[in-house]
Design a protein around this motif. Structure first.
Motif, PDB file in Angstrom:
ATOM      1  N   LYS A 100       0.615  36.519  71.571  1.00 27.42           N
ATOM      2  CA  LYS A 100       0.907  37.324  70.388  1.00 27.42           C
ATOM      3  C   LYS A 100       2.373  37.757  70.338  1.00 27.42           C
ATOM      4  N   LYS A 146      -6.613  41.534  78.604  1.00 30.57           N
ATOM      5  CA  LYS A 146      -6.218  40.444  77.700  1.00 30.57           C
ATOM      6  C   LYS A 146      -4.723  40.094  77.804  1.00 30.57           C
ATOM      7  N   ASP A 185      -3.659  36.853  75.804  1.00 30.62           N
ATOM      8  CA  ASP A 185      -3.571  37.124  74.365  1.00 30.62           C
ATOM      9  C   ASP A 185      -2.268  37.860  74.033  1.00 30.62           C
TER      10      ASP A 185
END
Length: 71
Positions: free
Chosen positions: A15, A8, A11
């Protein structure tokens, strides 16, 4: 049903509000390698890379980095 592992990276970048290049600098992992992982063009990941990413982003739960999904 088949399962596959997903790294990921995208992501994590969103983030942590950092670029792939910045993650490369923080982890000392080649930009090209991170790009391939991010775009799911690389099927395997070096366990040391997971550790480096976790250290750089202060991650304690490996599930923030990798996921097991149904195909």
């Amino acid at each position: 049903m088949e399962k596959r592992i997903v790294i990921k990276i995208k992501d994590l970048l969103m983030k942590n509000n950092i670029s792939l290049r910045e993650l490369s600098r923080l982890t000392d992992i080649r930009h090209a390698t991170l790009s391939e992982l991010s775009n799911h063009k690389r099927e395997n990941i070096n366990f040391q890379h997971i550790v480096k990413i976790a250290d750089a982003l202060d991650i304690e739960d490996i599930r923030e980095i990798i996921d097991l999904v149904d195909e």
